[in-house]
Structure formats: structure tokens, C-alpha cells
Design a protein around this motif. Structure first.
Motif, PDB file in Angstrom:
ATOM      1  N   UNK A   1       3.727 -11.601   6.317  1.00 32.80           N
ATOM      2  CA  UNK A   1       2.488 -11.733   7.090  1.00 32.80           C
ATOM      3  C   UNK A   1       2.364 -10.809   8.298  1.00 32.80           C
ATOM      4  N   UNK A   2       3.354  -9.973   8.552  1.00 31.10           N
ATOM      5  CA  UNK A   2       3.263  -9.055   9.691  1.00 31.10           C
ATOM      6  C   UNK A   2       2.232  -7.972   9.405  1.00 31.10           C
ATOM      7  N   UNK A   3       1.573  -7.533  10.436  1.00 28.07           N
ATOM      8  CA  UNK A   3       0.547  -6.498  10.323  1.00 28.07           C
ATOM      9  C   UNK A   3       1.219  -5.129  10.422  1.00 28.07           C
ATOM     10  N   UNK A   4       1.209  -4.374   9.329  1.00 30.84           N
ATOM     11  CA  UNK A   4       1.898  -3.074   9.324  1.00 30.84           C
ATOM     12  C   UNK A   4       1.256  -2.063  10.274  1.00 30.84           C
ATOM     13  N   UNK A   5       0.047  -2.322  10.723  1.00 32.76           N
ATOM     14  CA  UNK A   5      -0.561  -1.400  11.691  1.00 32.76           C
ATOM     15  C   UNK A   5       0.202  -1.390  13.008  1.00 32.76           C
ATOM     16  N   UNK A   6       1.020  -2.426  13.252  1.00 34.34           N
ATOM     17  CA  UNK A   6       1.823  -2.487  14.473  1.00 34.34           C
ATOM     18  C   UNK A   6       2.855  -1.369  14.531  1.00 34.34           C
TER      19      UNK A   6
ATOM     20  N   UNK B   1       7.068   7.908   9.636  1.00 33.55           N
ATOM     21  CA  UNK B   1       7.259   8.002   8.177  1.00 33.55           C
ATOM     22  C   UNK B   1       6.677   6.768   7.492  1.00 33.55           C
ATOM     23  N   UNK B   2       6.947   5.593   8.035  1.00 34.27           N
ATOM     24  CA  UNK B   2       6.394   4.374   7.457  1.00 34.27           C
ATOM     25  C   UNK B   2       4.881   4.359   7.595  1.00 34.27           C
ATOM     26  N   UNK B   3       4.393   4.857   8.715  1.00 35.31           N
ATOM     27  CA  UNK B   3       2.946   4.903   8.897  1.00 35.31           C
ATOM     28  C   UNK B   3       2.301   5.851   7.885  1.00 35.31           C
ATOM     29  N   UNK B   4       2.958   6.955   7.587  1.00 30.65           N
ATOM     30  CA  UNK B   4       2.431   7.877   6.577  1.00 30.65           C
ATOM     31  C   UNK B   4       2.363   7.182   5.217  1.00 30.65           C
ATOM     32  N   UNK B   5       3.357   6.378   4.918  1.00 29.84           N
ATOM     33  CA  UNK B   5       3.350   5.601   3.671  1.00 29.84           C
ATOM     34  C   UNK B   5       2.188   4.624   3.645  1.00 29.84           C
ATOM     35  N   UNK B   6       1.984   3.935   4.760  1.00 27.32           N
ATOM     36  CA  UNK B   6       0.877   2.985   4.871  1.00 27.32           C
ATOM     37  C   UNK B   6      -0.460   3.708   4.692  1.00 27.32           C
TER      38      UNK B   6
END
Length: 181
Positions: free
Chosen positions: A97-102, A109-114
Motif C-alpha cells: 500500500x505504499x505510494x511509490x511516488x514517495x 533508477x526506481x523512479x525511472x522504472x515507475x
């Protein structure tokens, strides 16, 4: 990795996701206690809460990636792919349930994946519009935002709604609306 270590890691990640979504200030010690493992075990693997959160985000991204792949957003008929996507993403939303935008600034790198996962959904919704399944007078980005909100609402505000029922409701709402014609 030993089977018990895999179970412990999974318990820490899932418990951490749930507790940190409820309260971002939750301590690693509280997460360890709730997961039923010694806090030293958690600290050995994750020296900081940020490291634990990064692992949680990666687990959620991994799960989301599998859903996008199995939904066959490019190959399957739009309504079928949409239903498959929604039915499979509801459990992911509930488990992680965590918001990956955080993590946008914390882990490029994770943000690029998102961002790539988001772009895949954008292309899919554009495909639905191009094939005439969405009203021409509704902006595609609005339909995409509605999909996100419908999934989030079904996953978190209606926890007793099972994924197939949620998918039926979301697909019908997105493609047909709630107003009378």
C-alpha cells in the motif's frame, strides 16, 4: 538464501509496506516486532529505514511489472486486457500500500522504472481511446487518472470487494460511466 531467511525478508517487506503506509514515522524496531523477527535481523539487511523503503518500493515495482506483462496490454482486446490488469493490480495495491511516488527523489533508477510502467498504462489508455472505447470528448489523461483512482478506491476503500468483482465494476465504470444515457 535459506527458506526461513526468505520468509523473514518477505514478512519484513510486507509488514513494512503496511505499517509505513499507515504511519511513515514507524520505526524499524516496530516493523521487526510486528513481522515477528529480531530487529537486528532487519538492521543487518536494511541499515536505515530508507534502505527498507527502497526494498519495499522495488518489491511493489516487481509485482506491478508482472501484472503489466501478464495483462497483455498491447496484444489482447482492450476490455480483456483492462479487466486482467485491474483484477491483478488490486491485490498488488493491497499487499504493497505504499505510494511509490514517495521515492521519486530518493531513488532515480526506481523512479525511472515507475515512469516506464506509467507510460505503458498511458499507451494502453490511448489505445482504448483510439479504438473508440472511450468517449472522444473526454481527455485521455483524464481517463488514465480515473483508472488510477478507481483502482485505488477499490483496493483500499472496499477491502472486502474481491479482485474479479472489483475488475468488473471498474471496467464497467471506466468504459460506460455511472450516469444514465
Amino acid at each position: 538464501m535459506r527458506a526461513d531467511a526468505v520468509r523473514n525478508l518477505d514478512a519484513v517487506l510486507r509488514t513494512g509496506a503496511r505499517l509505513l503506509a499507515e504511519d511513515p514515522s514507524t520505526s524499524i524496531a516496530a516493523i521487526a516486532a510486528e513481522a515477528g523477527v529480531d530487529r537486528r535481523t532487519v538492521y543487518r539487511r536494511f541499515p536505515t529505514k530508507e534502505a527498507l523503503l527502497a526494498a519495499i518500493f522495488q518489491a511493489k515495482l516487481d509485482s506491478s511489472e508482472r501484472v503489466l506483462d501478464t495483462a497483455r496490454l498491447v496484444e489482447a482486446q482492450v476490455a480483456v486486457a483492462l479487466h486482467r490488469y485491474v483484477e491483478d493490480i488490486i491485490p498488488v495495491s493491497r499487499e504493497w500500500p505504499v505510494d511509490v511516488r514517495r521515492m521519486m527523489r530518493a531513488d532515480p533508477a526506481a523512479n525511472a522504472r515507475r515512469e516506464e510502467q506509467s507510460a505503458r498504462l498511458d499507451r494502453f489508455v490511448q489505445r482504448a481511446a483510439d479504438e473508440g472505447l472511450l468517449r472522444a470528448d473526454v481527455p485521455v489523461h483524464w481517463a488514465r487518472a480515473m483508472l488510477n483512482h478507481l483502482v485505488d478506491t477499490a483496493a483500499h476503500q472496499f477491502p472486502l470487494l474481491d479482485p474479479p468483482q472489483a475488475a468488473d465494476l471498474i471496467v464497467d465504470t471506466l468504459l460506460n460511466g455511472v450516469g444514465r444515457r
